[in-house]
Design a protein around this motif. Sequence first.
Motif, mmCIF file in Angstrom:
data_model
loop_
_atom_site.group_PDB
_atom_site.id
_atom_site.type_symbol
_atom_site.label_atom_id
_atom_site.label_comp_id
_atom_site.label_asym_id
_atom_site.label_seq_id
_atom_site.Cartn_x
_atom_site.Cartn_y
_atom_site.Cartn_z
ATOM 1 N N SER A 1 52.393 37.041 60.068
ATOM 2 C CA SER A 1 52.036 38.241 60.813
ATOM 3 C C SER A 1 50.578 38.615 60.588
ATOM 4 O O SER A 1 49.910 38.115 59.675
ATOM 5 N N GLU A 2 50.099 39.512 61.434
ATOM 6 C CA GLU A 2 48.746 40.037 61.277
ATOM 7 C C GLU A 2 48.602 40.640 59.876
ATOM 8 O O GLU A 2 49.418 41.471 59.462
ATOM 9 N N PRO A 3 47.586 40.240 59.106
ATOM 10 C CA PRO A 3 47.451 40.742 57.727
ATOM 11 C C PRO A 3 47.292 42.260 57.690
ATOM 12 O O PRO A 3 46.625 42.857 58.529
ATOM 13 N N VAL A 4 47.939 42.861 56.701
ATOM 14 C CA VAL A 4 47.867 44.305 56.502
ATOM 15 C C VAL A 4 47.161 44.576 55.180
ATOM 16 O O VAL A 4 47.515 43.996 54.146
ATOM 17 N N LYS B 1 29.562 41.066 47.712
ATOM 18 C CA LYS B 1 30.885 40.624 48.152
ATOM 19 C C LYS B 1 31.897 41.729 47.868
ATOM 20 O O LYS B 1 32.068 42.142 46.732
ATOM 21 N N LEU B 2 32.547 42.217 48.882
ATOM 22 C CA LEU B 2 33.516 43.290 48.774
ATOM 23 C C LEU B 2 34.903 42.722 49.064
ATOM 24 O O LEU B 2 35.130 42.130 50.124
ATOM 25 N N SER B 3 35.824 42.908 48.144
ATOM 26 C CA SER B 3 37.130 42.250 48.257
ATOM 27 C C SER B 3 38.269 43.254 48.209
ATOM 28 O O SER B 3 38.175 44.310 47.580
ATOM 29 N N ALA B 4 39.369 42.892 48.866
ATOM 30 C CA ALA B 4 40.585 43.698 48.868
ATOM 31 C C ALA B 4 41.775 42.751 49.024
ATOM 32 O O ALA B 4 41.615 41.568 49.320
ATOM 33 N N ILE B 5 42.966 43.285 48.825
ATOM 34 C CA ILE B 5 44.185 42.475 48.876
ATOM 35 C C ILE B 5 44.953 42.790 50.158
ATOM 36 O O ILE B 5 45.126 43.952 50.522
ATOM 37 N N TYR B 6 45.393 41.720 50.827
ATOM 38 C CA TYR B 6 46.131 41.828 52.081
ATOM 39 C C TYR B 6 47.538 41.265 51.907
ATOM 40 O O TYR B 6 47.803 40.491 50.985
ATOM 41 N N MET B 7 48.430 41.630 52.832
ATOM 42 C CA MET B 7 49.795 41.112 52.836
ATOM 43 C C MET B 7 50.154 40.678 54.252
ATOM 44 O O MET B 7 49.773 41.317 55.246
ATOM 45 N N SER B 8 50.889 39.568 54.360
ATOM 46 C CA SER B 8 51.369 39.074 55.640
ATOM 47 C C SER B 8 52.815 38.619 55.466
ATOM 48 O O SER B 8 53.192 38.127 54.397
ATOM 49 N N GLU B 9 53.625 38.792 56.506
ATOM 50 C CA GLU B 9 55.031 38.398 56.458
ATOM 51 C C GLU B 9 55.270 37.181 57.338
ATOM 52 O O GLU B 9 54.677 37.037 58.416
ATOM 53 N N ARG B 10 56.180 36.325 56.888
ATOM 54 C CA ARG B 10 56.431 35.061 57.568
ATOM 55 C C ARG B 10 57.508 35.208 58.638
ATOM 56 O O ARG B 10 58.527 35.863 58.428
ATOM 57 N N SER B 11 57.266 34.555 59.775
ATOM 58 C CA SER B 11 58.243 34.468 60.847
ATOM 59 C C SER B 11 58.182 33.048 61.393
ATOM 60 O O SER B 11 57.264 32.693 62.135
ATOM 61 N N GLY B 12 59.139 32.213 60.972
ATOM 62 C CA GLY B 12 59.099 30.804 61.356
ATOM 63 C C GLY B 12 57.926 30.109 60.703
ATOM 64 O O GLY B 12 57.752 30.170 59.484
ATOM 65 N N ASP B 13 57.066 29.474 61.508
ATOM 66 C CA ASP B 13 55.879 28.810 60.960
ATOM 67 C C ASP B 13 54.623 29.648 61.131
ATOM 68 O O ASP B 13 53.509 29.162 60.947
ATOM 69 N N ARG B 14 54.786 30.905 61.508
ATOM 70 C CA ARG B 14 53.639 31.795 61.694
ATOM 71 C C ARG B 14 53.686 32.948 60.694
ATOM 72 O O ARG B 14 54.739 33.279 60.146
#
Length: 670
Positions: A283-286, A268-281
């Motif tokens: 963004s594409e994870p970075v 299992k290979l893991s990393a940390i992602y970030m996403s920004e909120r816009s309304g109820d959606r």
Amino acid sequence: MIKHIIIIAGLGLSAVAVHAQASNFKRVAEQFYAKGDYYSAAHYYEKYLSGKTPSHSGYNAYVVQKQGATLINTSDLGGLDGNLLYKMGDCYYNLNDYIHAEQWYKLLLKKDSASFPMARYYYGICLRANGNYNIAQHELARFIQENAAGEQYNKKAQQEIDNCAFIQQQLTNGPTGIKIERLNNNINKEGANYAASWLNSNTLAFTSTRAEGYSNALYSAAFNNGGFGKVEKINVAAPRNTHLGTPTFTPDGSKMFFTGWILKNGKKLSAIYMSERSGDRWSEPVLIDGKLSEQSFNSRQPQVTPDGKYLLFASDRSDGIGGFDIWSATLDAKGMPEKITNLGPAINTTGDEEAPFYHGGSQSLVFASNGRTGMGGFDLYSSNGYFNGSWTVALNLGYPVNSEKDDIYFVGRGKGLLEDAIISSDRASLCCLELFSVHKNYNQVFTGVVLDCDTKQPLEGAIVTAKDPRGNEIATIKTQAGGRYTIQTDAGLALQISGRQDEYNDGLLTAYPSKGDTVYAQELCLAKKPDPFKNKTEVTYQIVFELKTEIAKESYPYLDLIASYLKANPTVVLEIDVHTDGLGSVKSNEFLSKGRANACAEYLINSGVSPNQLLPRGFGECCPIEKETTPDGKDIPAAREKNRRVVFKMINNGTPVNNGIPINGTQTTN
């Protein structure tokens, strides 16, 4: 996190392939076992052992089930291959189904313990997890006597023996007033449900493998009138073949960090992602690349601190202490990670430390560890401290917060640490983590103020530590505006409350419980440390040295005064002039004096003084105060002692020192 979740999807064996190979259940089981799909492997091993034809109408190899298979009758299995029995135990052990694993290991040990020496170790762990503490201690002690697999397993087995003793002590004398409740089936649906985080005051986010997803994904549920409403999937796109878990949010709810992981070659290979909120959606994870995520190590289980200044996470980086460690990263103005720091040996061990959470109300770091004596598997621990300072010794949160199973992923939002918390635990499940609420009634509050003894002015930012009558630390916090502090405890406790701050001597008082819920402690005043210079710009002191350049402990208090003064006056530059007597050669005395000047400077740096405030110089036997011999050549010891001196000179121009001791404090040029 990853240890507890059964990853079944995407292992390369389709349902069609399973049907096609149904006539050879063992071969199918071996293929599932090799790929780490222990649930499917156990299912087909048992079909092979029982000789039954599998019915696929009620079985889905791609859904995590809550109930383990019923153990088939083992009375007629004495002639089975020991390797198969070991794999059966291994399957259930990896599924955290210790009840079934225990029975397969027991059968194997009766048949062939010599060929499978590690089976007794795992058998002992299963016994501990199933509450058979005395038998577990016996089996683990026997494993240590017979073990040839290496000293590391002896240490692990001894820790499990210690765990058994700790468990029994906790069950007998464990804390009262703590209520643990499994969240309802709306949250704890089939599969695993774990790693909760509050998106806002009435929305809980968490990780789940519920049936409609088949893999780990992020969900949320509204909290109203003491209960949780409809569970909905968080609208964030998952990278291809990537499982998502452990969401955490910035204080304003605009950014979400989470773990993404994949299976590759059985790992299992893991990393940390970030996403920004816009309304109820979202963004594409970075991918948070660079410092947090690299191919050479795993990072996971992010957690943003309540003030939004730090991102905590677990990682097996090569520069850690061992296994997975807890790390912190400062967040810049845009909420992105910058400087990364290992939280050090007070937190991390050679085992695994995971799932960090910082509770602002009690200024406590809570994390899970399997590298300490506890109740078994992962236990939850707490430590008080600050990200720019030190941490107190980690304390086990004890029973009933911890159990004989795995307890991990703490999140709390009450003023008291356990006042309103949620944890993840497999204590009520054969296979999977579930979410539990934790509530403790804090019915006694100590409140007080820390003052300057002379001016009676409040001291904001002073460190207050409270201990119970047995010396157990209750809390370590900083005073707020007006020098005030508040500490919540169980009713009836007396507290030893100490205070400390730079430039001041420590203070101590005892606060006794009262009839009401609030105890108003007497004022805790701190006396200022004396000024080592006493309004002078130059002082001479006889610093005592041992082994030529090692400072004697009797000189520590004076250097501590110097350190306090310099930290309180950051524009002051201190010249440290060291002189020797005339014994020895001129060259050796010069070398000795420079070494002693460096030793003084490094002591001050280790006490928190900036290297730019220090200018160490060695003068050797130059400039004696008194003659060291009489006219007829006799030695004068008292004169030599006076000449062996350290002169501290203040330079108040505030100019940084460029030719003094460098930042790393390892050498000096003059």
